[in-house]
Design a protein around this motif. Structure first.
Motif, PDB file in Angstrom:
ATOM      1  N   ARG A 156       0.878  -1.450   0.066  1.00  0.00           N
ATOM      2  CA  ARG A 156      -0.027  -0.035   0.011  1.00  0.00           C
ATOM      3  C   ARG A 156       0.985   1.251   0.132  1.00  0.00           C
ATOM      4  NH1 ARG A 156      -4.350  -1.939   4.493  1.00  0.00           N
ATOM      5  NH2 ARG A 156      -5.998  -3.215   2.824  1.00  0.00           N
ATOM      6  N   GLU A 157       2.084   1.180   0.793  1.00  0.00           N
ATOM      7  CA  GLU A 157       2.860   2.508   0.902  1.00  0.00           C
ATOM      8  C   GLU A 157       3.293   2.558  -0.303  1.00  0.00           C
ATOM      9  OE1 GLU A 157       5.513   1.887   3.893  1.00  0.00           O
ATOM     10  OE2 GLU A 157       4.197   2.239   5.506  1.00  0.00           O
ATOM     11  N   HIS A 158       3.925   1.557  -1.162  1.00  0.00           N
ATOM     12  CA  HIS A 158       4.664   1.802  -2.628  1.00  0.00           C
ATOM     13  C   HIS A 158       3.358   2.040  -3.575  1.00  0.00           C
ATOM     14  CE1 HIS A 158       6.604   0.526  -6.206  1.00  0.00           C
ATOM     15  NE2 HIS A 158       5.631   0.078  -6.596  1.00  0.00           N
ATOM     16  N   PHE A 159       2.223   1.958  -3.572  1.00  0.00           N
ATOM     17  CA  PHE A 159       1.126   2.235  -4.399  1.00  0.00           C
ATOM     18  C   PHE A 159       1.112   3.835  -4.214  1.00  0.00           C
ATOM     19  CE2 PHE A 159      -3.252   3.485  -5.104  1.00  0.00           C
ATOM     20  CZ  PHE A 159      -3.266   3.049  -6.477  1.00  0.00           C
ATOM     21  N   ARG A 160       0.876   4.269  -2.781  1.00  0.00           N
ATOM     22  CA  ARG A 160       0.766   5.811  -2.793  1.00  0.00           C
ATOM     23  C   ARG A 160       1.714   6.559  -3.125  1.00  0.00           C
ATOM     24  NH1 ARG A 160      -2.081   3.499   1.982  1.00  0.00           N
ATOM     25  NH2 ARG A 160      -4.197   4.291   1.888  1.00  0.00           N
ATOM     26  N   SER A 161       2.943   6.121  -2.948  1.00  0.00           N
ATOM     27  CA  SER A 161       4.216   6.867  -3.478  1.00  0.00           C
ATOM     28  C   SER A 161       4.197   6.817  -5.035  1.00  0.00           C
ATOM     29  CB  SER A 161       5.535   6.013  -3.039  1.00  0.00           C
ATOM     30  OG  SER A 161       5.473   4.640  -3.604  1.00  0.00           O
ATOM     31  N   ARG A 162       3.691   5.884  -5.801  1.00  0.00           N
ATOM     32  CA  ARG A 162       3.586   5.871  -6.993  1.00  0.00           C
ATOM     33  C   ARG A 162       2.542   6.725  -7.648  1.00  0.00           C
ATOM     34  NH1 ARG A 162       7.417   4.154 -10.382  1.00  0.00           N
ATOM     35  NH2 ARG A 162       5.749   3.416 -11.798  1.00  0.00           N
ATOM     36  N   LEU A 163       1.418   6.782  -6.640  1.00  0.00           N
ATOM     37  CA  LEU A 163       0.137   7.781  -6.967  1.00  0.00           C
ATOM     38  C   LEU A 163       0.393   9.165  -6.713  1.00  0.00           C
ATOM     39  CD1 LEU A 163      -2.903   7.913  -7.755  1.00  0.00           C
ATOM     40  CD2 LEU A 163      -3.423   7.813  -5.099  1.00  0.00           C
ATOM     41  N   ALA A 164       1.352   9.457  -5.770  1.00  0.00           N
ATOM     42  CA  ALA A 164       1.534  11.012  -5.607  1.00  0.00           C
ATOM     43  C   ALA A 164       2.480  11.300  -6.554  1.00  0.00           C
ATOM     44  CB  ALA A 164       2.402  11.026  -4.167  1.00  0.00           C
ATOM     45  N   LEU A 165       3.350  10.357  -7.252  1.00  0.00           N
ATOM     46  CA  LEU A 165       4.417  10.757  -8.404  1.00  0.00           C
ATOM     47  C   LEU A 165       3.610  11.093  -9.811  1.00  0.00           C
ATOM     48  CD1 LEU A 165       7.458   8.534  -8.094  1.00  0.00           C
ATOM     49  CD2 LEU A 165       7.315  10.944  -7.357  1.00  0.00           C
ATOM     50  N   ARG A 166       2.473  10.206  -9.950  1.00  0.00           N
ATOM     51  CA  ARG A 166       1.765  10.180 -11.227  1.00  0.00           C
ATOM     52  C   ARG A 166       0.541  10.992 -11.227  1.00  0.00           C
ATOM     53  NH1 ARG A 166       3.373   6.152 -14.497  1.00  0.00           N
ATOM     54  NH2 ARG A 166       5.886   5.888 -14.392  1.00  0.00           N
ATOM     55  N   GLN A 167      -0.108  10.934  -9.934  1.00  0.00           N
ATOM     56  CA  GLN A 167      -1.442  11.811  -9.920  1.00  0.00           C
ATOM     57  C   GLN A 167      -1.346  12.357  -8.741  1.00  0.00           C
ATOM     58  OE1 GLN A 167      -3.564  12.329 -12.257  1.00  0.00           O
ATOM     59  NE2 GLN A 167      -2.715  10.517 -13.961  1.00  0.00           N
ATOM     60  N   PRO A 168      -0.744  13.629  -8.521  1.00  0.00           N
ATOM     61  CA  PRO A 168      -0.793  14.187  -7.046  1.00  0.00           C
ATOM     62  C   PRO A 168      -2.001  15.011  -6.836  1.00  0.00           C
ATOM     63  CG  PRO A 168       0.454  15.428  -8.962  1.00  0.00           C
ATOM     64  CD  PRO A 168       0.038  14.168  -9.516  1.00  0.00           C
ATOM     65  N   GLY A 169      -2.736  15.365  -7.570  1.00  0.00           N
ATOM     66  CA  GLY A 169      -4.098  15.567  -7.341  1.00  0.00           C
ATOM     67  C   GLY A 169      -5.099  14.756  -6.637  1.00  0.00           C
ATOM     68  N   LEU A 222      -4.295  -3.635  -6.374  1.00  0.00           N
ATOM     69  CA  LEU A 222      -3.248  -2.495  -6.387  1.00  0.00           C
ATOM     70  C   LEU A 222      -2.419  -2.665  -7.528  1.00  0.00           C
ATOM     71  CD1 LEU A 222      -2.262  -2.500  -2.551  1.00  0.00           C
ATOM     72  CD2 LEU A 222      -3.590  -0.815  -3.660  1.00  0.00           C
ATOM     73  N   ARG A 223      -2.213  -3.873  -8.114  1.00  0.00           N
ATOM     74  CA  ARG A 223      -1.168  -3.949  -9.382  1.00  0.00           C
ATOM     75  C   ARG A 223      -2.122  -3.363 -10.473  1.00  0.00           C
ATOM     76  NH1 ARG A 223      -1.096  -9.590 -11.757  1.00  0.00           N
ATOM     77  NH2 ARG A 223      -3.262  -8.989 -12.302  1.00  0.00           N
ATOM     78  N   ASP A 224      -3.159  -3.581 -10.443  1.00  0.00           N
ATOM     79  CA  ASP A 224      -3.860  -3.042 -11.799  1.00  0.00           C
ATOM     80  C   ASP A 224      -4.268  -1.727 -11.857  1.00  0.00           C
ATOM     81  OD1 ASP A 224      -4.363  -5.645 -12.721  1.00  0.00           O
ATOM     82  OD2 ASP A 224      -6.558  -5.990 -11.680  1.00  0.00           O
ATOM     83  N   LEU A 225      -4.237  -0.991 -10.606  1.00  0.00           N
ATOM     84  CA  LEU A 225      -4.283   0.387 -10.590  1.00  0.00           C
ATOM     85  C   LEU A 225      -2.988   1.009 -10.956  1.00  0.00           C
ATOM     86  CD1 LEU A 225      -6.320   0.722  -7.262  1.00  0.00           C
ATOM     87  CD2 LEU A 225      -7.323   1.445  -9.679  1.00  0.00           C
ATOM     88  N   GLU A 226      -1.910   0.361 -10.416  1.00  0.00           N
ATOM     89  CA  GLU A 226      -0.654   1.057 -10.699  1.00  0.00           C
ATOM     90  C   GLU A 226      -0.485   1.061 -12.036  1.00  0.00           C
ATOM     91  OE1 GLU A 226       4.032   0.283  -9.445  1.00  0.00           O
ATOM     92  OE2 GLU A 226       2.522  -0.948  -8.616  1.00  0.00           O
ATOM     93  N   ARG A 227      -0.848  -0.075 -13.117  1.00  0.00           N
ATOM     94  CA  ARG A 227      -0.688   0.000 -14.315  1.00  0.00           C
ATOM     95  C   ARG A 227      -1.517   1.012 -14.983  1.00  0.00           C
ATOM     96  NH1 ARG A 227      -0.988  -6.681 -15.393  1.00  0.00           N
ATOM     97  NH2 ARG A 227       0.900  -7.126 -14.661  1.00  0.00           N
ATOM     98  N   GLN A 228      -2.717   1.222 -14.303  1.00  0.00           N
ATOM     99  CA  GLN A 228      -3.740   2.357 -14.974  1.00  0.00           C
ATOM    100  C   GLN A 228      -2.827   3.701 -14.710  1.00  0.00           C
ATOM    101  OE1 GLN A 228      -6.407   2.044 -16.755  1.00  0.00           O
ATOM    102  NE2 GLN A 228      -6.373  -0.205 -16.698  1.00  0.00           N
ATOM    103  N   LEU A 229      -2.137   3.869 -13.874  1.00  0.00           N
ATOM    104  CA  LEU A 229      -1.422   5.053 -13.868  1.00  0.00           C
ATOM    105  C   LEU A 229      -0.451   5.278 -14.932  1.00  0.00           C
ATOM    106  CD1 LEU A 229      -0.924   5.204  -9.746  1.00  0.00           C
ATOM    107  CD2 LEU A 229      -2.908   6.261 -11.231  1.00  0.00           C
TER     108      LEU A 229
END
Length: 378
Positions: free
Chosen positions: A313-326, A371-378
């Motif tokens: 979960r922490e890895h996904f949130r860090s990726r989300l902050a980089l790709r979609q900060p909003g 979480l893997r699928d969401l990371e791919r969508q980002l």
């Protein structure tokens, strides 16, 4: 001739006369004195009896093995000492009596009063205690007259007398004045003879064989009943049973050899061989991913699924902050709605993957997949 020389000659003459008188009047005589028992006499309480038998022209052999009773030679004399209760089972006692009936001569020492004695029980012989009205002072010396004795023989008598039960002896001797009973009971069995006597082990021991008429009693019994040209006596004293190892070799020798062979072969198989030392292999260097995989397997087996999901979960949130900060700056509810609209995945599934409780392996794998699928969508 001076006065001093005359005195020396006179002294020499007096010394010569005194020496001659002593030589003619004194006599060398042997002096007998008793020494303490030596090692052989302490080890063998019948050493004096053995030497007395040899001096009279016979032979006495002492053995401690009770198994000799099973293979006695024909004829001769067997002197059976005390302490034999556990060495005379019924079958061995039957073989012993059969040997007597075949012409052997058995001299048996009666066990002490109160001690089991299969031989005496077989013939109904028992110790006869004196009645209460008998005098307390027992007669310590008895006169016995066995067949062949030229006169009454004096022996020690400290134990109670013997009394025959069912079968009466062919002759008996040594009657006691107090309480009755006899010192010696004799039975004729077939072509052989059996003599049961009390205290023979004491009377014929090293300390007492030379007292009273004990030695003469011994030789009188042998002369009357031993049919050998020269008395051959086998003495069974301090009977011992074979050790477990001896018994196994005698009764299960083949099985023991087979077991020992199997044991040697087994030891040969498992014992390390001795030779040149082989070089040790260098230890393999482990990778970090192997360590992480081992930790993950341990947590999986321990049921700590929530702990495994935390770094994901922490890895996904860090990726989300980089790709979609909003989206990352919004609350969890808005994040779920935005991610559902962007990925097309169900909102409930996304909410469970981001912040739901993981209690089963199925829920854990489903959250990882989401979480893997969401990371791919980002």
């Amino acid at each position: 001739m001076t006065h001093r020389r005359m005195a020396s000659i006179g002294a020499f003459v007096m010394l010569a006369l005194s020496t001659g008188w002593l030589i003619s009047h004194l006599e060398r005589v042997p002096v007998t004195y008793r020494e303490a028992p030596q090692a052989e006499a302490r080890r063998n309480p019948y050493l004096a009896l053995e030497r007395f038998t040899a001096r009279m022209g016979g032979q006495l052999t002492r053995r401690p093995d009770a198994r000799i009773i099973d293979r006695l030679p024909a004829g001769g004399t067997l002197f059976l000492d005390r302490q034999r209760a556990h060495r005379l089972p019924p079958e061995r006692l039957h073989r012993l009596l059969a040997w007597v009936e075949d012409g052997g001569y058995l001299i048996a020492v009666a066990e002490r009063p109160g001690v089991a004695d299969p031989l005496l029980d077989h013939f109904g012989v028992r110790h006869l205690e004196p009645p209460p009205e008998a005098p307390r002072e027992r007669q310590h010396v008895l006169e016995v007259t066995p067949p062949g004795a030229l006169r009454p023989l004096r022996v020690d008598a400290r134990w109670p007398g013997l009394e025959a039960g069912g079968r009466q002896p062919d002759w008996s001797t040594g009657e006691r004045t107090e309480g009755g009973g006899k010192q010696i009971l004799h039975f004729n069995l077939g072509r052989g003879h059996l003599t049961i006597a009390s205290e023979l082990d004491s009377q014929w021991s090293n300390q007492r064989i030379g007292a009273m008429d004990h030695a003469e009693l011994y030789w009188t019994l042998l002369s009357a009943h031993d049919r050998s040209p020269q008395p051959q006596v086998l003495l069974l004293s301090r009977l011992q049973m074979p050790t477990l190892f001896d018994w196994l070799l005698e009764n299960a020798g083949a099985a023991c050899i087979a077991a020992a062979t199997l044991l040697v072969l087994w030891l040969w198989r498992i014992v390390p061989r001795f030779g040149s030392v082989q070089p040790e292999m260098p230890p393999a260097r482990r990778e970090l991913r192997e360590h992480l995989a081992a930790v993950a397997r341990y947590l999986w087996r321990s049921g700590a699924l929530a702990t495994l999901l935390v770094p994901t979960r922490e890895h996904f949130r860090s990726r989300l902050a980089l790709r979609q900060p909003g989206i990352a700056a919004c609350s969890t509810t808005l994040q779920v709605s935005a991610l559902a609209a962007r990925s097309g995945l169900p909102a409930a599934r996304i909410a469970a993957a981001l912040d739901g409780r993981v209690e089963t392996p199925h829920a854990f794998t489903d959250a990882l997949r989401t979480l893997r699928d969401l990371e791919r969508q980002l």
